[in-house]
Design a protein around this motif. Structure first.
Motif, PDB file in Angstrom:
ATOM      1  N   SER A 130      26.741  80.802  35.650  1.00 29.00           N
ATOM      2  CA  SER A 130      27.779  80.599  34.652  1.00 29.00           C
ATOM      3  C   SER A 130      28.034  79.113  34.434  1.00 29.00           C
ATOM      4  O   SER A 130      27.649  78.275  35.251  1.00 29.00           O
ATOM      5  CB  SER A 130      29.097  81.277  35.085  1.00 29.00           C
ATOM      6  N   ALA A 131      28.662  78.820  33.320  1.00 28.83           N
ATOM      7  CA  ALA A 131      29.087  77.451  33.002  1.00 28.83           C
ATOM      8  C   ALA A 131      30.460  77.544  32.363  1.00 28.83           C
ATOM      9  O   ALA A 131      30.825  78.578  31.794  1.00 28.83           O
ATOM     10  CB  ALA A 131      28.095  76.785  32.052  1.00 28.83           C
ATOM     11  N   THR A 132      31.232  76.488  32.504  1.00 32.42           N
ATOM     12  CA  THR A 132      32.595  76.472  31.981  1.00 32.42           C
ATOM     13  C   THR A 132      32.748  75.370  30.945  1.00 32.42           C
ATOM     14  O   THR A 132      32.412  74.211  31.205  1.00 32.42           O
ATOM     15  CB  THR A 132      33.617  76.250  33.105  1.00 32.42           C
ATOM     16  N   LEU A 133      33.247  75.741  29.778  1.00 29.67           N
ATOM     17  CA  LEU A 133      33.508  74.781  28.704  1.00 29.67           C
ATOM     18  C   LEU A 133      35.013  74.623  28.556  1.00 29.67           C
ATOM     19  O   LEU A 133      35.738  75.609  28.393  1.00 29.67           O
ATOM     20  CB  LEU A 133      32.906  75.278  27.394  1.00 29.67           C
ATOM     21  N   THR A 134      35.484  73.395  28.629  1.00 30.09           N
ATOM     22  CA  THR A 134      36.912  73.120  28.455  1.00 30.09           C
ATOM     23  C   THR A 134      37.116  72.278  27.210  1.00 30.09           C
ATOM     24  O   THR A 134      36.323  71.388  26.905  1.00 30.09           O
ATOM     25  CB  THR A 134      37.494  72.373  29.673  1.00 30.09           C
ATOM     26  N   ILE A 135      38.205  72.577  26.491  1.00 33.69           N
ATOM     27  CA  ILE A 135      38.535  71.854  25.258  1.00 33.69           C
ATOM     28  C   ILE A 135      39.917  71.245  25.426  1.00 33.69           C
ATOM     29  O   ILE A 135      40.876  71.947  25.781  1.00 33.69           O
ATOM     30  CB  ILE A 135      38.521  72.810  24.044  1.00 33.69           C
ATOM     31  N   PHE A 152      27.881  78.119  21.598  1.00 37.86           N
ATOM     32  CA  PHE A 152      29.234  78.637  21.774  1.00 37.86           C
ATOM     33  C   PHE A 152      29.985  78.481  20.454  1.00 37.86           C
ATOM     34  O   PHE A 152      29.631  77.653  19.609  1.00 37.86           O
ATOM     35  CB  PHE A 152      29.979  77.901  22.899  1.00 37.86           C
ATOM     36  N   THR A 153      31.032  79.265  20.292  1.00 38.93           N
ATOM     37  CA  THR A 153      31.878  79.193  19.103  1.00 38.93           C
ATOM     38  C   THR A 153      33.335  79.129  19.539  1.00 38.93           C
ATOM     39  O   THR A 153      33.775  79.910  20.392  1.00 38.93           O
ATOM     40  CB  THR A 153      31.661  80.413  18.195  1.00 38.93           C
ATOM     41  N   TRP A 154      34.060  78.200  18.960  1.00 38.17           N
ATOM     42  CA  TRP A 154      35.503  78.100  19.207  1.00 38.17           C
ATOM     43  C   TRP A 154      36.219  78.422  17.908  1.00 38.17           C
ATOM     44  O   TRP A 154      35.912  77.857  16.862  1.00 38.17           O
ATOM     45  CB  TRP A 154      35.865  76.695  19.697  1.00 38.17           C
ATOM     46  N   ASP A 155      37.176  79.339  17.988  1.00 36.29           N
ATOM     47  CA  ASP A 155      37.890  79.781  16.791  1.00 36.29           C
ATOM     48  C   ASP A 155      39.101  78.925  16.437  1.00 36.29           C
ATOM     49  O   ASP A 155      39.863  79.257  15.517  1.00 36.29           O
ATOM     50  CB  ASP A 155      38.328  81.243  16.947  1.00 36.29           C
ATOM     51  N   GLY A 156      39.297  77.824  17.153  1.00 36.21           N
ATOM     52  CA  GLY A 156      40.419  76.931  16.852  1.00 36.21           C
ATOM     53  C   GLY A 156      41.729  77.354  17.484  1.00 36.21           C
ATOM     54  O   GLY A 156      42.782  76.802  17.152  1.00 36.21           O
ATOM     55  N   LYS A 157      41.661  78.322  18.412  1.00 35.16           N
ATOM     56  CA  LYS A 157      42.882  78.812  19.056  1.00 35.16           C
ATOM     57  C   LYS A 157      42.940  78.379  20.514  1.00 35.16           C
ATOM     58  O   LYS A 157      41.914  78.093  21.124  1.00 35.16           O
ATOM     59  CB  LYS A 157      42.941  80.341  18.975  1.00 35.16           C
ATOM     60  N   ASP A 158      44.154  78.336  21.063  1.00 32.82           N
ATOM     61  CA  ASP A 158      44.306  78.015  22.477  1.00 32.82           C
ATOM     62  C   ASP A 158      44.129  79.281  23.312  1.00 32.82           C
ATOM     63  O   ASP A 158      43.838  80.361  22.779  1.00 32.82           O
ATOM     64  CB  ASP A 158      45.655  77.344  22.741  1.00 32.82           C
ATOM     65  N   ASP A 159      44.331  79.159  24.621  1.00 34.18           N
ATOM     66  CA  ASP A 159      44.131  80.306  25.508  1.00 34.18           C
ATOM     67  C   ASP A 159      45.114  81.437  25.227  1.00 34.18           C
ATOM     68  O   ASP A 159      44.848  82.606  25.554  1.00 34.18           O
ATOM     69  CB  ASP A 159      44.251  79.862  26.974  1.00 34.18           C
ATOM     70  N   ALA A 160      46.259  81.108  24.617  1.00 36.39           N
ATOM     71  CA  ALA A 160      47.270  82.128  24.314  1.00 36.39           C
ATOM     72  C   ALA A 160      47.047  82.781  22.954  1.00 36.39           C
ATOM     73  O   ALA A 160      47.794  83.686  22.554  1.00 36.39           O
ATOM     74  CB  ALA A 160      48.671  81.511  24.375  1.00 36.39           C
ATOM     75  N   ASN A 191      47.052  81.086  20.007  1.00 35.32           N
ATOM     76  CA  ASN A 191      47.746  80.368  18.939  1.00 35.32           C
ATOM     77  C   ASN A 191      46.786  79.414  18.232  1.00 35.32           C
ATOM     78  O   ASN A 191      45.983  78.720  18.876  1.00 35.32           O
ATOM     79  CB  ASN A 191      48.918  79.554  19.518  1.00 35.32           C
ATOM     80  N   VAL A 192      46.852  79.384  16.892  1.00 31.96           N
ATOM     81  CA  VAL A 192      46.006  78.463  16.127  1.00 31.96           C
ATOM     82  C   VAL A 192      46.522  77.046  16.315  1.00 31.96           C
ATOM     83  O   VAL A 192      47.710  76.770  16.104  1.00 31.96           O
ATOM     84  CB  VAL A 192      46.014  78.834  14.630  1.00 31.96           C
ATOM     85  N   LEU A 193      45.642  76.150  16.696  1.00 27.38           N
ATOM     86  CA  LEU A 193      46.023  74.763  16.959  1.00 27.38           C
ATOM     87  C   LEU A 193      45.899  73.911  15.695  1.00 27.38           C
ATOM     88  O   LEU A 193      45.278  74.327  14.706  1.00 27.38           O
ATOM     89  CB  LEU A 193      45.130  74.188  18.061  1.00 27.38           C
ATOM     90  N   ALA A 194      46.490  72.750  15.757  1.00 27.09           N
ATOM     91  CA  ALA A 194      46.424  71.828  14.621  1.00 27.09           C
ATOM     92  C   ALA A 194      45.029  71.221  14.523  1.00 27.09           C
ATOM     93  O   ALA A 194      44.360  70.981  15.534  1.00 27.09           O
ATOM     94  CB  ALA A 194      47.464  70.733  14.784  1.00 27.09           C
ATOM     95  N   SER A 195      44.596  70.989  13.306  1.00 26.44           N
ATOM     96  CA  SER A 195      43.294  70.342  13.102  1.00 26.44           C
ATOM     97  C   SER A 195      43.348  68.903  13.597  1.00 26.44           C
ATOM     98  O   SER A 195      44.396  68.246  13.542  1.00 26.44           O
ATOM     99  CB  SER A 195      42.919  70.370  11.616  1.00 26.44           C
ATOM    100  N   GLY A 196      42.240  68.415  14.077  1.00 30.86           N
ATOM    101  CA  GLY A 196      42.188  67.039  14.582  1.00 30.86           C
ATOM    102  C   GLY A 196      40.986  66.838  15.488  1.00 30.86           C
ATOM    103  O   GLY A 196      40.031  67.626  15.472  1.00 30.86           O
ATOM    104  N   THR A 197      41.041  65.777  16.282  1.00 28.35           N
ATOM    105  CA  THR A 197      39.935  65.440  17.186  1.00 28.35           C
ATOM    106  C   THR A 197      40.171  66.070  18.553  1.00 28.35           C
ATOM    107  O   THR A 197      41.237  65.898  19.153  1.00 28.35           O
ATOM    108  CB  THR A 197      39.799  63.913  17.335  1.00 28.35           C
ATOM    109  N   TYR A 198      39.153  66.774  19.041  1.00 31.04           N
ATOM    110  CA  TYR A 198      39.241  67.434  20.343  1.00 31.04           C
ATOM    111  C   TYR A 198      38.076  66.973  21.222  1.00 31.04           C
ATOM    112  O   TYR A 198      37.002  66.607  20.733  1.00 31.04           O
ATOM    113  CB  TYR A 198      39.212  68.958  20.183  1.00 31.04           C
ATOM    114  N   THR A 199      38.337  67.021  22.530  1.00 30.94           N
ATOM    115  CA  THR A 199      37.336  66.607  23.516  1.00 30.94           C
ATOM    116  C   THR A 199      36.777  67.834  24.223  1.00 30.94           C
ATOM    117  O   THR A 199      37.526  68.698  24.659  1.00 30.94           O
ATOM    118  CB  THR A 199      37.950  65.646  24.562  1.00 30.94           C
ATOM    119  N   PHE A 200      35.440  67.870  24.331  1.00 30.98           N
ATOM    120  CA  PHE A 200      34.755  69.010  24.937  1.00 30.98           C
ATOM    121  C   PHE A 200      34.053  68.564  26.219  1.00 30.98           C
ATOM    122  O   PHE A 200      33.417  67.504  26.256  1.00 30.98           O
ATOM    123  CB  PHE A 200      33.731  69.593  23.964  1.00 30.98           C
ATOM    124  N   GLY A 201      34.167  69.389  27.234  1.00 30.13           N
ATOM    125  CA  GLY A 201      33.482  69.097  28.490  1.00 30.13           C
ATOM    126  C   GLY A 201      32.939  70.376  29.089  1.00 30.13           C
ATOM    127  O   GLY A 201      33.599  71.420  29.037  1.00 30.13           O
TER     128      GLY A 201
END
Length: 240
Positions: A140-145, A168-176, A178-188
């Motif tokens: 397995s591998a873990t992707l954090t945003i 991978f695909t991110w739908d723009g939502k947090d773990d709960a 909720n749709v997050l605001a558009s902007g710059t995000y960091t992926f690891g």
């Protein structure tokens, strides 16, 4: 009755010394003479041939130039002419390459590309699709945003991954959810290899704002909107 030679044949060094072309002290070869021509112009094939002809005209008739030395000078002239032609050809190729780069650059502006990086400008109403480079098969591998403040907003598990690029695909939502605001995000991305934690490379989408063309024949650099620059060779996918 003996004949005494009182003439003094002019060598190539003497001709150069009496002309506007200067020779380097201690080196009588034509190669050293070509090092500094009159004014700021390099010694070309025409000047070389003129010097050779002048040397032949002024040689000592009782001690004519050795055939071997004459052939060697002709070989030098042939080499000089070949190098001159080669330089002109290479210059033409370089000009065509620069034109090709400019044409290629103009077609990339405004296009979407996927390249290695840890940041992406995300429209959360549309989501994002990227990939993680997996060096070898892992369980397995873990992707954090994380958002712009460094807070982790989403964690995505990638199970049973084989070596290669894992999408991978991110739908723009947090773990709960909720749709997050558009902007710059960091992926690891991280995984465990041979019992040791390892960071993985993420490949993320970006839009090409402009292109920097090297004036010295270097690589084409793509300037990505809000993310900096990346070399064209590192781009994995070019989209619409």
């Amino acid at each position: 009755m003996s004949v005494t030679d009182t003439t003094s044949g002019l060598s190539l060094k003497d001709i150069l010394a009496n002309s506007s072309i200067k020779t380097n002290t201690g080196n009588d070869s034509l190669a050293s003479a070509a090092g500094s021509a009159s004014g700021k112009k390099a010694l070309g094939k025409d000047a070389f041939l003129q010097l050779l002809v002048t040397q032949l005209k002024n040689q000592n008739p009782l001690e004519p130039q050795d055939n071997g030395a004459f052939v060697a000078q002709l070989a030098q002239f042939s080499s000089l002419e070949g190098i001159t032609t080669l330089n002109e050809t290479v210059s033409g190729i370089a000009g065509n390459y620069n034109s090709s780069q400019a044409l290629q650059a103009s077609s990339l502006v405004g296009r979407s590309v996927i390249a290695p990086g840890d940041k992406a400008v995300v429209d959360t109403t549309k989501g994002l699709t990227g990939s993680v480079a997996i060096p070898q098969s892992v369980a397995s591998a873990t992707l954090t945003i994380a958002d712009k403040d460094g807070k982790t907003v989403r964690t995505i598990k990638l199970e049973d991954q084989k070596a290669g690029n894992s999408s991978f695909t991110w739908d723009g939502k947090d773990d709960a959810g909720n749709v997050l605001a558009s902007g710059t995000y960091t992926f690891g991305a991280t995984t465990t290899i041979d019992g040791q934690g390892a960071a993985l490379v993420t490949n993320l989408p970006a839009t090409v704002n402009s292109v920097t063309i090297s004036q010295t024949g270097g690589e084409l650099m793509l300037n990505l909107a809000g993310l900096g620059s990346v070399a064209l060779s590192k781009v994995q996918t070019i989209g619409i």
